[in-house]
Each structure stands twice: as C-alpha cells, then as structure tokens.
Motif scaffolding. Structure first.
Motif, short mmCIF file in Angstrom:
data_model
loop_
_atom_site.label_atom_id
_atom_site.label_comp_id
_atom_site.label_asym_id
_atom_site.label_seq_id
_atom_site.Cartn_x
_atom_site.Cartn_y
_atom_site.Cartn_z
N ILE A 519 -100.74 48.66 39.50
CA ILE A 519 -101.80 47.66 39.29
C ILE A 519 -102.89 47.85 40.35
O ILE A 519 -104.09 47.86 40.06
CB ILE A 519 -101.22 46.22 39.40
CG1 ILE A 519 -100.23 45.97 38.26
CG2 ILE A 519 -102.33 45.18 39.39
CD1 ILE A 519 -99.41 44.69 38.40
N TYR A 520 -102.46 48.06 41.60
CA TYR A 520 -103.39 48.22 42.73
C TYR A 520 -104.31 49.42 42.49
O TYR A 520 -105.53 49.34 42.63
CB TYR A 520 -102.56 48.41 44.01
CG TYR A 520 -103.35 48.37 45.30
CD1 TYR A 520 -103.54 47.18 45.98
CD2 TYR A 520 -103.90 49.54 45.85
CE1 TYR A 520 -104.25 47.13 47.18
CE2 TYR A 520 -104.61 49.51 47.04
CZ TYR A 520 -104.77 48.30 47.70
OH TYR A 520 -105.47 48.26 48.88
N ASP A 521 -103.70 50.54 42.08
CA ASP A 521 -104.49 51.76 41.81
C ASP A 521 -105.53 51.55 40.72
O ASP A 521 -106.67 51.96 40.83
CB ASP A 521 -103.54 52.90 41.37
CG ASP A 521 -103.04 53.67 42.59
OD1 ASP A 521 -103.49 53.33 43.71
OD2 ASP A 521 -102.20 54.58 42.43
N ALA A 536 -109.91 39.19 42.83
CA ALA A 536 -109.85 38.37 41.61
C ALA A 536 -109.16 39.16 40.50
O ALA A 536 -108.30 38.63 39.78
CB ALA A 536 -111.26 37.97 41.20
N ASN A 537 -109.51 40.44 40.37
CA ASN A 537 -108.91 41.26 39.31
C ASN A 537 -107.46 41.63 39.61
O ASN A 537 -106.62 41.69 38.72
CB ASN A 537 -109.74 42.52 39.06
CG ASN A 537 -111.00 42.19 38.27
OD1 ASN A 537 -110.96 42.11 37.06
ND2 ASN A 537 -112.10 41.94 38.97
N LEU A 538 -107.19 41.86 40.89
CA LEU A 538 -105.82 42.18 41.30
C LEU A 538 -104.89 41.01 40.95
O LEU A 538 -103.82 41.19 40.37
CB LEU A 538 -105.80 42.45 42.81
CG LEU A 538 -104.48 42.92 43.42
CD1 LEU A 538 -104.05 44.25 42.81
CD2 LEU A 538 -104.63 43.10 44.94
N TYR A 539 -105.33 39.79 41.27
CA TYR A 539 -104.51 38.60 40.97
C TYR A 539 -104.32 38.43 39.46
O TYR A 539 -103.23 38.11 38.99
CB TYR A 539 -105.15 37.33 41.55
CG TYR A 539 -105.26 37.31 43.07
CD1 TYR A 539 -104.39 38.07 43.87
CD2 TYR A 539 -106.23 36.53 43.71
CE1 TYR A 539 -104.49 38.05 45.25
CE2 TYR A 539 -106.34 36.50 45.10
CZ TYR A 539 -105.47 37.26 45.87
OH TYR A 539 -105.58 37.24 47.24
N VAL A 615 -101.36 43.09 50.21
CA VAL A 615 -100.38 44.14 49.89
C VAL A 615 -98.97 43.68 50.29
O VAL A 615 -98.01 43.80 49.53
CB VAL A 615 -100.74 45.46 50.63
CG1 VAL A 615 -99.59 46.44 50.56
CG2 VAL A 615 -101.99 46.07 50.02
N ARG A 616 -98.89 43.11 51.48
CA ARG A 616 -97.59 42.68 51.99
C ARG A 616 -96.99 41.60 51.09
O ARG A 616 -95.80 41.61 50.77
CB ARG A 616 -97.85 42.14 53.39
CG ARG A 616 -96.65 41.79 54.19
CD ARG A 616 -97.14 41.61 55.62
NE ARG A 616 -96.06 41.17 56.48
CZ ARG A 616 -96.13 40.11 57.25
NH1 ARG A 616 -97.21 39.38 57.26
NH2 ARG A 616 -95.11 39.78 58.02
#
Length: 654
Positions: A519-521, A536-539, A615-616
C-alpha cells in the motif's frame, strides 16, 4: 447511574450529633430474633455462632451491652500494666464513633430529601398507602445509614489493618441478623453483635486484632446491605447525589463502595534499566513515562505534559515470550518509586490482580470497577500494569469468551474514555502482552503509546545477557570463568538509555509488513511523503485492506507524533534540585517545558517524524491483524487435517 449533584457534609453539623453517637457506644439494648437464637444449636459448644446465639443465656429479655466497656475490658486483658488506652483500641473506638455520627447525619438528610420527615410528623393520620410508604422509607433510611456508617469506619481504619485479613475472616462467622426496621434498631442490632464478637476470647488476641476485626465486621455489614439493596424502595434521593465530607477526600456516592486511598501499593522486586538487555524502545518509553508522571502537579491536579500532548493514560508493550515484560514492569515501578521517595510524593503500584474474572454474573464488573476506581485518586502517582493482558481483555467476539471477560472490557472502556473517564495526568495503565492480536479491538484502540519488547537483538545484547549471568560466578570465584572477553566493547555499554526516539527509529525506512509495504509503495508513486495528501490516501487505502482501521487510529498516530515532539530529556539538575522544576507551580512548570520543547524541535523535521510514526503504527496494526488471521487459518487447517485423518482411519477400520 450518573451522580449529578454534590452536597457538603459540614463538620459543625456533625459536632452536634457526636453526643448521640457516643451514647450508643455507652449502651444499647437489643433483643435477639428467634432465628438468630436458634442458629447452630447442634454445633460444638466452642462455636462462635452458638456463643452469639446464647448471648443472653437463652432468655428473651432485652439485653444491654456497651461497646466502650468491652473495649476497656480488652485493654485490661491485653495490656494490664498500661495506664493509657493503647493506640489501636483508642483509634477503633474513635473511628466507630465517627462512623455512627456520619451515619446519623446521612439518615437525617435522607429523611428530609425523601419526604420521610413529613410522613413521620403525621404518622397517626396516615392511611394504608401512607403507612406502607412510611415503613418502606424507614427501611431504606436505616440501610443507607448503616451503609454510610460502615463505609466511614472502613475509610478510617482500612489503611491501619493488616494487609492479609484471612485469619480473622476465618474466625468470623458472619452477622447473625441485620435489622432494618428503624434507625435505632439498625444501630442497636449491628453494635450488639459487634460487641459480642469483641468480647469473645478467640477473636481478639492483640490490640491490632481489634482494628482487623472491626474492618472485617463492617465489610461484612456492607456486603449484607448490598445484598438487600435491590429490595429497597424510594432510593432515588440516594442514587442521584454525592455527599462529600468537608476538608476531606471522603464522600458517600450512592451505594458505591470504593475505599478511596485504601488501595495499598503492592510489593515488587527492585530492578534497574541497565539490568534489562536489549529492549531499547521499551526502556526509552518507560523512562519518558516516569519523567512525565513525575511532572504532575498536585495543587492544580493536572499535568503540563498533558497540555503539550505528551502523556499516555494507556500504553502497550508487546513482544514474544521471554523478552523481559515482567522485568520491565518492575523497572518502571522501581524508577517511579525512587523518584517519588526523593520528591516526597505518594506512589501507588497497582497491578491488576490475577483473580479478577469471577464466575458470578456481574462479579467481574464489580471487581474491575473496584480495581479501576483508585486510578481516579488525584492525590498520588499511580502505575497500573496489566500483565498478560490477553487473559482479561481478550477479543470479545472470539469463540468461548466468558461473560466475565466481556464485563471487564466494558468497565475498562467506560473508565478509559467516556463519561466516567477522569485523567488528571497522574496515573497510567500499561498493557503487557505476548499476544496483542488476541486483545479486543476496542481495547487496542484506547492505547496511545506502544512499544516492542523484543529482548536481546544484537551481538552486544547477547554478550551482555550472558555477562549478567556469569559475572555472579566471577564474583564468588574470581578465576573460575576462564574465557576471553570482547576487545572493543565494555560490558553493558549498549544497555544505557537512548537519547531520543530518533536514535532508535532512524533505521525505519519503509513498512516491514508485506500488505502495508505494498500500500505504501502504491501511494508513494502518486505523492511524496512530505505532502498531506500522501497520508490521506495512505489511510484510505489502509482502511480498504484493514476494515477496522478507523479515525481512532489516525488520532492515535497524531498523539504518537505529539509524543515525539515532547521526546526530550528533563534537565539533570531538575532531579538533583527539585526546587528548580518539580516543586514549582503548574504554570512555571508548563512554561519551562514549552521552552525545552521549542529548543528540542529546532533539530527535528516534522514530516520525517510523521512518516516514521505512521510507518511504525501501520506496521503494528498489520502485524496484529495478520497474526490473528494466520492463527485462525492454522487452526482451520489443523481441524481439516484431523477430519481427513479420522475419515481415512474410519475407512481402513471398515
């Protein structure tokens, strides 16, 4: 039920009732009921119950007893040579008198609030309904008076009683009868049996026993009343208010039985952080926690770190078994206790007991409330660890979870957020677990700080872990350990504390958990991590992959970032000379911390800290979710294998 108003119990009003209270101690009359007299007829003669039932030689006459005379007789028996009444006897007599005084005051205010006073004045003119109401309110008034009396006595004596009252509880055979007919009968009956027990030669062997017995007796009286309160009517004016004793922390709040300040600190082994190998993250967190708790201001009843966003009322330490959870709990307690002793601050180490889950319906909730209630006491610093948290706070939807666990979780959630949650910034609950994925999701979402307890991790960690073991041999027999040490490392030098979280986290570049990594990539291809849209998009994508990821998680990430902004050391000399900081008033402390925070933030990069913390956190959420999923899959695979094996052996047999 919410208590919506508080009424003061004025000391001057109590002064006017004290003579009445001491007259009950000098003499009361009581005629035993038939049932109490007939109890235990066939038991051996030494039986305490039989002794109580023969209290007046089997005659039906009223008997007059005197608690104060009995206490004087005890004094003669226990300390024949002393002139003054020994301190415990004196203290008990005084506490019982103060309890009765307060009980009378409470009864009077119930009379007025419930309309019993006017019924009482027009007693002769009452019709049938009026008489019923009158009797019913008399019962309730008596019960509430006895409850308040016993509660005040416990409040005054509990901290002087022995920690372990099991011996006294075994001698104690219960209260043969409790009368709620009228306030006079209620007091006479309860003092009659209290007096009979005190006079029994087996009960009191030392003056300390007098306090111990009094606590056991009045605890039992409260239990008796709690059992009957469901049959009482007209209790609204009891349950909708709190009565608070002037100039004191003592309050009667409905029927709730909390010994404010009676929670005793539990003993623990003293451990220094340097004795714990590895666990840099955990040690750093623990150190920050202690510094923040110590900044609590007793006068303002708040903590400047709370305003700065650096305080964690609930945190979690998790890791595989054997990495040092129990040692860490002891190390946090040790550090807090040492600083509290130096600063002359009361400290309460308040671990959750193992025996919390009860088989009785409602029993677990009651025990949990009893455990959580002292956490709202603003007069001390409180560290409340829950070790093996997965036992009592297990996922409620899992199969076979007991009703007790659900009750405990319900209370936990209510007290950590919501109408009941009071946090002055003086208490912190720590969940410690090997199996975070087994914890209830709602409980996990209450966690504001989290860290891994991962034990030894590097070559130096393992060297040090061994060194802590063999150096004991080395001390007793110097040349016995005939092995070479490392060349460029002095033992334990890596086990000190990190300067800040950045030191521990700078190697975190990307998520390690596979699904989060993907997802992060994907999001990183569209946005840079210093753009708000990146998060916002990551969440949003996280929520699609992990449906339970919610705004609460985002808030937790925000508080993790705030924690990093307050991730600075308090100055050394503040500890050496408490007047510089710890003994200052709230505003001064707050301003000093703000200056430190500004100085600390100069070297920080907000977007980088935000990235690291996100990230953590996401890694953490995914680890917990994936482990849970994997365990369910393994269990299912195992089940299918068993079925297949069973089918084939069935076919072979036939």
């Amino acid at each position: 039920m919410e208590h919506n108003s508080t009424f003061p119990i004025k000391l001057t009003e109590l002064d006017m009732l004290r003579d009445e209270a001491s007259s009950y101690l000098k003499s009361i009359q009581w005629e035993q009921g038939q049932r109490a007299k007939n109890r235990d007829k066939d038991a051996k003669d030494e039986s305490i119950l039989l002794y109580l039932s023969r209290a007046n030689n089997g005659s039906n006459a009223l008997e007059i007893t005197s608690v104060s005379k009995t206490i004087l007789a005890l004094k003669k028996r226990l300390l024949p040579d002393s002139i003054a009444i020994p301190i415990y006897l004196n203290q008990t007599l005084y506490a019982v008198q103060e309890g009765i005084t307060l009980g009378i005051w409470i009864k009077d205010s119930y009379y007025d609030a419930s309309g019993l006073s006017s019924l009482n004045e027009n007693k002769t003119a009452l019709n049938t309904d009026g008489k019923r109401e009158f009797e019913s309110k008399m019962h309730t008034a008596t019960a509430f008076m006895l409850f308040a009396m016993a509660y005040k006595i416990l409040n005054d004596l509990k901290s002087y009683a022995s920690d372990d009252l099991s011996v006294m509880k075994q001698k104690f055979a219960g209260i043969p009868e409790v009368s709620l007919l009228s306030p006079l009968k209620g007091i006479s009956c309860s003092l009659f049996y209290y007096d009979k027990y005190l006079a029994h030669p087996e009960i009191v062997k030392s003056d300390k026993d007098v306090i111990n017995f009094t606590v056991v007796y009045f605890e039992s009286l409260i239990d008796e009343i709690q059992q009957r309160k469901s049959s009482l009517e007209y209790t609204e004016t009891i349950e909708d208010r709190t009565y608070k004793l002037e100039n004191s922390e003592f309050a009667v709040s409905g029927w709730s039985n909390v010994f404010q300040g009676a929670a005793k600190s539990v003993e623990f082994n003293k451990i220094k952080f340097e004795q714990i190998v590895g666990n840099r993250d955990a040690k750093h967190f623990a150190r920050r926690l202690t510094e923040r708790m110590l900044s609590y201001d007793f006068t303002a009843k708040k903590n400047p770190f709370q305003e700065l966003g650096g305080f964690m009322p609930v945190f979690m330490g998790y890791g595989i078994p054997g990495t040092g959870k129990s040692m860490l709990i002891a190390a946090i307690a040790t550090r807090l206790k040492e600083h509290c002793d130096t600063l002359d601050i009361p400290f309460l180490f308040h671990p959750m007991p193992d025996t919390l889950i009860s088989t009785f319906q409602g029993g677990s909730a009651e025990k949990m409330v009893e455990w959580m209630k002292p956490l709202q006491d603003p007069s001390k610093l409180i560290f409340a660890p829950i070790d093996d948290a997965e036992n009592n706070l297990q996922e409620r939807t899992a199969q076979g979870v007991s009703a007790g666990v659900k009750e405990v979780i319900g209370v936990f959630l209510r007290y950590t957020e919501g109408a009941y949650a009071v946090n002055y910034g003086n208490s912190s609950i720590g969940l410690f677990t090997n199996l975070p994925e087994m914890l209830d999701k709602a409980v996990i979402s209450r966690v504001q700080g989290r860290f891994k307890i991962d034990g030894a991790r590097t070559e130096h960690d393992f060297l040090d872990q061994d060194h802590l073991w063999w150096r004991k041999l080395d001390d007793t027999m110097p040349d016995f350990v005939n092995m070479e040490g490392p060349e460029n490392y002095s033992y334990l030098q890596d086990q000190g504390l990190a300067k800040n979280m950045g030191e521990i986290l700078n190697e975190i570049k990307k998520p390690t958990e596979e699904r989060v990594h993907d997802i992060y990539d994907k999001v990183e291809k569209q946005f840079k991590s210093n753009q708000h849209l990146f998060y916002a998009n990551l969440y949003k994508d996280m929520q699609e992959a992990f449906p339970f990821f919610s705004s609460r998680d985002v808030r937790n990430i925000q508080s993790a970032v705030s924690l990093r902004l307050t991730d600075f050391d308090l100055e050394e000399d503040w500890f050496e000379n408490p007047d510089i900081y710890f003994k200052q008033d709230y505003d001064t402390k707050y301003n000093m911390l703000q200056e430190l925070m500004r100085a600390n933030m100069k070297g920080l990069d907000f977007s980088e800290i935000r990235r690291q913390e996100v990230v953590r956190y996401l890694d953490n959420v995914a680890t917990i979710a994936d482990t849970d999923f994997k365990r369910k899959v393994d269990a299912r695979v195992n089940q299918l294998n068993i079925e297949r094996e069973a089918r084939s052996s069935f076919e072979n047999d036939n």
